[in-house]
Design a protein around this motif. Structure first.
Motif, PDB file in Angstrom:
ATOM      1  N   ASP A 251       0.810  -1.213   0.000  1.00 18.93           N
ATOM      2  CA  ASP A 251       0.000   0.000   0.000  1.00 18.93           C
ATOM      3  C   ASP A 251       0.846   1.267   0.000  1.00 18.93           C
ATOM      4  O   ASP A 251       0.295   2.368  -0.057  1.00 18.93           O
ATOM      5  CB  ASP A 251      -0.929   0.024   1.225  1.00 18.93           C
ATOM      6  N   GLN A 252       2.162   1.098   0.084  1.00 21.63           N
ATOM      7  CA  GLN A 252       3.017   2.284   0.103  1.00 21.63           C
ATOM      8  C   GLN A 252       2.942   3.006  -1.236  1.00 21.63           C
ATOM      9  O   GLN A 252       3.042   2.393  -2.300  1.00 21.63           O
ATOM     10  CB  GLN A 252       4.460   1.899   0.399  1.00 21.63           C
ATOM     11  N   LYS A 253       2.757   4.310  -1.176  1.00 24.61           N
ATOM     12  CA  LYS A 253       2.663   5.118  -2.387  1.00 24.61           C
ATOM     13  C   LYS A 253       3.977   5.838  -2.625  1.00 24.61           C
ATOM     14  O   LYS A 253       4.580   6.370  -1.695  1.00 24.61           O
ATOM     15  CB  LYS A 253       1.527   6.127  -2.273  1.00 24.61           C
ATOM     16  N   SER A 254       4.401   5.837  -3.862  1.00 27.70           N
ATOM     17  CA  SER A 254       5.641   6.510  -4.224  1.00 27.70           C
ATOM     18  C   SER A 254       5.330   7.887  -4.797  1.00 27.70           C
ATOM     19  O   SER A 254       4.425   8.044  -5.618  1.00 27.70           O
ATOM     20  CB  SER A 254       6.413   5.682  -5.254  1.00 27.70           C
ATOM     21  N   ARG A 255       6.085   8.864  -4.338  1.00 25.33           N
ATOM     22  CA  ARG A 255       5.934  10.213  -4.860  1.00 25.33           C
ATOM     23  C   ARG A 255       6.778  10.434  -6.115  1.00 25.33           C
ATOM     24  O   ARG A 255       6.701  11.502  -6.720  1.00 25.33           O
ATOM     25  CB  ARG A 255       6.330  11.223  -3.787  1.00 25.33           C
ATOM     26  N   VAL A 256       7.562   9.452  -6.461  1.00 21.68           N
ATOM     27  CA  VAL A 256       8.437   9.585  -7.623  1.00 21.68           C
ATOM     28  C   VAL A 256       7.612   9.499  -8.898  1.00 21.68           C
ATOM     29  O   VAL A 256       6.740   8.631  -9.039  1.00 21.68           O
ATOM     30  CB  VAL A 256       9.528   8.492  -7.616  1.00 21.68           C
ATOM     31  N   LYS A 257       7.900  10.397  -9.823  1.00 26.15           N
ATOM     32  CA  LYS A 257       7.235  10.391 -11.121  1.00 26.15           C
ATOM     33  C   LYS A 257       8.273  10.483 -12.228  1.00 26.15           C
ATOM     34  O   LYS A 257       9.370  10.990 -12.030  1.00 26.15           O
ATOM     35  CB  LYS A 257       6.235  11.549 -11.231  1.00 26.15           C
ATOM     36  N   PHE A 258       7.884   9.975 -13.365  1.00 22.94           N
ATOM     37  CA  PHE A 258       8.744  10.007 -14.538  1.00 22.94           C
ATOM     38  C   PHE A 258       8.010  10.718 -15.663  1.00 22.94           C
ATOM     39  O   PHE A 258       6.785  10.632 -15.767  1.00 22.94           O
ATOM     40  CB  PHE A 258       9.122   8.587 -14.979  1.00 22.94           C
ATOM     41  N   LYS A 259       8.778  11.388 -16.489  1.00 24.32           N
ATOM     42  CA  LYS A 259       8.211  12.118 -17.620  1.00 24.32           C
ATOM     43  C   LYS A 259       8.981  11.760 -18.882  1.00 24.32           C
ATOM     44  O   LYS A 259      10.208  11.712 -18.879  1.00 24.32           O
ATOM     45  CB  LYS A 259       8.266  13.627 -17.366  1.00 24.32           C
ATOM     46  N   ILE A 260       8.245  11.502 -19.950  1.00 26.73           N
ATOM     47  CA  ILE A 260       8.852  11.229 -21.247  1.00 26.73           C
ATOM     48  C   ILE A 260       8.497  12.374 -22.189  1.00 26.73           C
ATOM     49  O   ILE A 260       7.325  12.689 -22.383  1.00 26.73           O
ATOM     50  CB  ILE A 260       8.369   9.885 -21.834  1.00 26.73           C
ATOM     51  N   MET A 261       9.531  12.984 -22.766  1.00 30.85           N
ATOM     52  CA  MET A 261       9.347  14.092 -23.697  1.00 30.85           C
ATOM     53  C   MET A 261       9.812  13.669 -25.087  1.00 30.85           C
ATOM     54  O   MET A 261      10.642  12.764 -25.240  1.00 30.85           O
ATOM     55  CB  MET A 261      10.149  15.313 -23.236  1.00 30.85           C
ATOM     56  N   SER A 262       9.277  14.314 -26.108  1.00 29.75           N
ATOM     57  CA  SER A 262       9.623  13.988 -27.488  1.00 29.75           C
ATOM     58  C   SER A 262       9.935  15.263 -28.255  1.00 29.75           C
ATOM     59  O   SER A 262       9.474  16.351 -27.907  1.00 29.75           O
ATOM     60  CB  SER A 262       8.492  13.227 -28.176  1.00 29.75           C
ATOM     61  N   LEU A 263      10.716  15.091 -29.324  1.00 23.73           N
ATOM     62  CA  LEU A 263      11.123  16.220 -30.157  1.00 23.73           C
ATOM     63  C   LEU A 263      11.351  15.708 -31.573  1.00 23.73           C
ATOM     64  O   LEU A 263      12.079  14.740 -31.785  1.00 23.73           O
ATOM     65  CB  LEU A 263      12.406  16.854 -29.620  1.00 23.73           C
ATOM     66  N   LYS A 264      10.716  16.357 -32.535  1.00 26.81           N
ATOM     67  CA  LYS A 264      10.909  16.002 -33.944  1.00 26.81           C
ATOM     68  C   LYS A 264      12.270  16.512 -34.402  1.00 26.81           C
ATOM     69  O   LYS A 264      12.607  17.679 -34.208  1.00 26.81           O
ATOM     70  CB  LYS A 264       9.790  16.621 -34.781  1.00 26.81           C
ATOM     71  N   VAL A 265      13.081  15.614 -35.019  1.00 32.93           N
ATOM     72  CA  VAL A 265      14.429  15.978 -35.452  1.00 32.93           C
ATOM     73  C   VAL A 265      14.629  15.572 -36.907  1.00 32.93           C
ATOM     74  O   VAL A 265      13.869  14.774 -37.465  1.00 32.93           O
ATOM     75  CB  VAL A 265      15.498  15.299 -34.566  1.00 32.93           C
ATOM     76  N   LYS A 266      15.695  16.110 -37.486  1.00 33.31           N
ATOM     77  CA  LYS A 266      16.037  15.768 -38.861  1.00 33.31           C
ATOM     78  C   LYS A 266      16.707  14.405 -38.922  1.00 33.31           C
ATOM     79  O   LYS A 266      17.163  13.877 -37.913  1.00 33.31           O
ATOM     80  CB  LYS A 266      16.952  16.850 -39.449  1.00 33.31           C
ATOM     81  N   GLY A 267      16.789  13.866 -40.125  1.00 31.51           N
ATOM     82  CA  GLY A 267      17.248  12.494 -40.292  1.00 31.51           C
ATOM     83  C   GLY A 267      18.656  12.226 -39.816  1.00 31.51           C
ATOM     84  O   GLY A 267      18.938  11.175 -39.251  1.00 31.51           O
ATOM     85  N   GLU A 268      19.591  13.151 -40.008  1.00 30.92           N
ATOM     86  CA  GLU A 268      20.993  12.901 -39.695  1.00 30.92           C
ATOM     87  C   GLU A 268      21.413  13.510 -38.360  1.00 30.92           C
ATOM     88  O   GLU A 268      22.603  13.693 -38.106  1.00 30.92           O
ATOM     89  CB  GLU A 268      21.874  13.468 -40.811  1.00 30.92           C
TER      90      GLU A 268
END
Length: 266
Positions: free
Chosen positions: A157-174
């Protein structure tokens, strides 16, 4: 004589009396017409100004509404996550445990991704970021140290305050991945998802735990495959176009042995 002079004076007075009203009437009509025309022009100018102001206010209000509507619309996702919004960890207090998440690029361009966490000292990701081609996918492993329970709290029942975030960014091919990409192009960065930590009882089997085990096994297999050196598919090019293959190496060793044997026999 006196009568004629009186008649001429009377006729002059009558002529002047008859003439002056028409002249005064003419001045009055011209002045009134000019004033009415000026008033009409002022009314038209004011009406045109009000119309222009109305059009400007309409354009401004429409722009404000469109920008507000865009802000309310959900962000278009570039990545598909599995699980979608959670990270499952086996609950083992005092140990470092692992979770896994599948990441797939569902867009038509190369996309860079990056992990962030609220507890960088006790959590880390492998890989912490990278670039995926259209349709490419991988399984990332997330490591976390589990703190022991407090105040006799039930472990599960222990709750974790830790959170994770995933971010994205459009980039060029090379483009090569570097974390600074997300700082240089902040306006183009999208938050894909904020992941919540969920603990699982390692002693009780459940679909989420079984899926986590499969994902971790796939991630380990992919990591081992990347560590292996690439197999030789043919002759290797060494130096300035010198071709060395297995047959030539054996022939050179054979000729060297023949030379040694010839020297010994002599």
């Amino acid at each position: 004589m006196g009568i004629d002079e009186e008649k001429s004076e009377g006729e002059g007075k009558v002529w002047r009396l008859c003439k002056m009203p028409f002249w005064q009437t003419g001045n009055g009509s011209s002045s009134s017409s000019s004033s009415s025309s000026s008033i009409g022009n002022n009314n038209l100018y004011q009406q045109s100004q009000s119309n222009q102001l109305g059009e400007r206010s309409t354009v401004t209000s429409s722009n404000a509404v469109s920008s507000m509507a865009k802000s309310l619309l959900p962000t278009r996702r570039r990545l598909k996550l599995d699980p979608a919004n959670k990270l499952y960890f086996p609950y083992e207090p005092g140990k470092q445990v692992r979770s896994a998440i599948g990441i797939k690029n569902t867009s038509k361009s190369n996309v860079a991704f990056k992990f962030q966490t609220t507890a960088p000292k006790s959590c880390y990701m492998r890989p912490p970021g990278g670039i995926l081609a259209p349709g490419e996918s991988l399984i990332a492993t997330v490591f976390k140290f589990v703190e022991p329970p407090e105040n006799n709290e039930k472990p599960i029942d222990q709750k974790s305050r830790v959170k994770f975030k995933i971010m994205s960014l459009k980039v060029k091919g090379e483009t090569d991945y570097v974390p600074e990409l997300f700082d240089e192009q902040k306006d183009q960065v999208a938050v894909e998802q904020i992941l919540r930590v969920v603990f699982l009882d390692p002693e009780r089997s459940c679909p989420a735990l079984e899926k986590l085990k499969r994902q971790l096994a796939e991630a380990e297999a992919a990591l081992e495959a990347r560590k292996k050196p690439p197999e030789d598919a043919g002759p290797r090019i060494v130096g300035e176009g010198l071709v060395i293959d297995e047959w030539k190496e054996r022939r050179e060793r054979y000729l060297a042995r023949q030379q040694v044997e010839g020297v010994d026999s002599a």
